[in-house]
Scaffold this active site. Structure first.
Site, PDB file in Angstrom:
ATOM      1  N   GLY A 166      -1.279  -2.704  -6.174  1.00 57.56           N
ATOM      2  CA  GLY A 166      -0.743  -1.377  -6.457  1.00 57.56           C
ATOM      3  C   GLY A 166      -1.181  -0.304  -5.482  1.00 57.56           C
ATOM      4  O   GLY A 166      -0.786   0.856  -5.604  1.00 57.56           O
ATOM      5  N   SER A 167      -1.969  -0.682  -4.468  1.00 51.27           N
ATOM      6  CA  SER A 167      -2.449   0.310  -3.495  1.00 51.27           C
ATOM      7  C   SER A 167      -1.351   0.739  -2.523  1.00 51.27           C
ATOM      8  O   SER A 167      -1.441   1.799  -1.901  1.00 51.27           O
ATOM      9  CB  SER A 167      -3.650  -0.238  -2.714  1.00 51.27           C
ATOM     10  N   LYS A 214       0.156  -1.845  -0.354  1.00 51.03           N
ATOM     11  CA  LYS A 214       0.166  -2.808   0.753  1.00 51.03           C
ATOM     12  C   LYS A 214       1.567  -3.337   1.049  1.00 51.03           C
ATOM     13  O   LYS A 214       2.019  -3.289   2.188  1.00 51.03           O
ATOM     14  CB  LYS A 214      -0.756  -4.002   0.453  1.00 51.03           C
ATOM     15  N   SER A 215       2.226  -3.874   0.034  1.00 55.26           N
ATOM     16  CA  SER A 215       3.548  -4.492   0.248  1.00 55.26           C
ATOM     17  C   SER A 215       4.583  -3.468   0.691  1.00 55.26           C
ATOM     18  O   SER A 215       5.408  -3.740   1.573  1.00 55.26           O
ATOM     19  CB  SER A 215       4.021  -5.199  -1.029  1.00 55.26           C
ATOM     20  N   SER A 259      -7.429  -9.858  -0.478  1.00 52.55           N
ATOM     21  CA  SER A 259      -8.633 -10.226   0.281  1.00 52.55           C
ATOM     22  C   SER A 259      -9.865  -9.497  -0.250  1.00 52.55           C
ATOM     23  O   SER A 259     -10.419  -8.636   0.417  1.00 52.55           O
ATOM     24  CB  SER A 259      -8.440  -9.909   1.770  1.00 52.55           C
TER      25      SER A 259
END
Length: 198
Positions: A35-36, A38-39, A106
């Site tokens: 949810g940060s 990234k995608s 990660s």
């Protein structure tokens, strides 16, 4: 291992492929909580690089888990193997001259160092997509935080499984403080310096 005979010394070199592609390859290893962003950022970066004539490959954690990593769960040993495979695949794309974007949580320094060692420190661009757990939980774009809070998901990163912030990332962007477009531009500015052939 005695019946394995590598031919690394007899195949085309990475530089041969970079010359054809008119680019330098690198692995952009995107780290951060679910949810940060990234995608979302990975897709935006890939689109922008493609538009500007760069050949890319995006490796997303969820996509990898539907194929090459579909036999792995979320235990500590499976998480390590998930990253090991992703790093080895990234290295193959790197050696083809391709700009490789990896969007993977990660969660620990140990896991990230393993990926860096497989890929090679000089070709590993660690991008920390930083967003506090509370904000990611508010976003809960996949509904995972709710499931984790309800006990439906075990070993959820940041809740009952650790997330260690990267100590020395190549670049850090704060998606809680800046709009995604601004974060994207910061990333592209740094990446272009790595991949453009002067």
């Amino acid at each position: 291992m005695e019946n394995i005979h590598p031919i690394f010394d007899r195949i085309l070199k990475r530089e041969d492929k970079e010359t054809i592609l008119h680019q330098k390859s690198v692995v952009i290893w995107m780290v951060g909580l679910s949810g940060s962003g990234k995608s979302t950022l990975a897709k935006a970066i890939e689109q922008e690089l493609h538009k500007n004539g760069f050949l890319t490959q995006l490796l997303d954690g969820d996509n990898l888990r539907t194929g090459i990593n579909n036999n792995l769960g979320f235990s500590e040993s499976d998480r390590i193997e998930n990253i090991r495979r992703a790093a080895e695949v990234s290295k193959l794309f790197l050696n083809c001259g391709i700009v490789t974007i990896c969007s993977l949580i990660s969660p620990t320094e140990e896991i990230r160092n393993m990926a860096k060692n497989i890929i090679g420190a000089e070709d590993y661009f660690e991008l920390y997509v930083n967003c506090p757990f509370e904000i990611c939980e508010q976003r809960d774009v996949k509904g995972l935080y709710r499931k984790a809070r309800n006990g439906e998901l075990k070993n959820f990163t940041g809740l009952d499984s650790p997330f260690e912030e990267p100590q020395n990332p190549s670049l850090e962007v704060r998606t809680d403080l800046k709009p995604l477009d601004m974060c994207k531009e910061e990333i592209l500015t740094a990446v272009y310096k790595k991949i453009k052939i002067n």
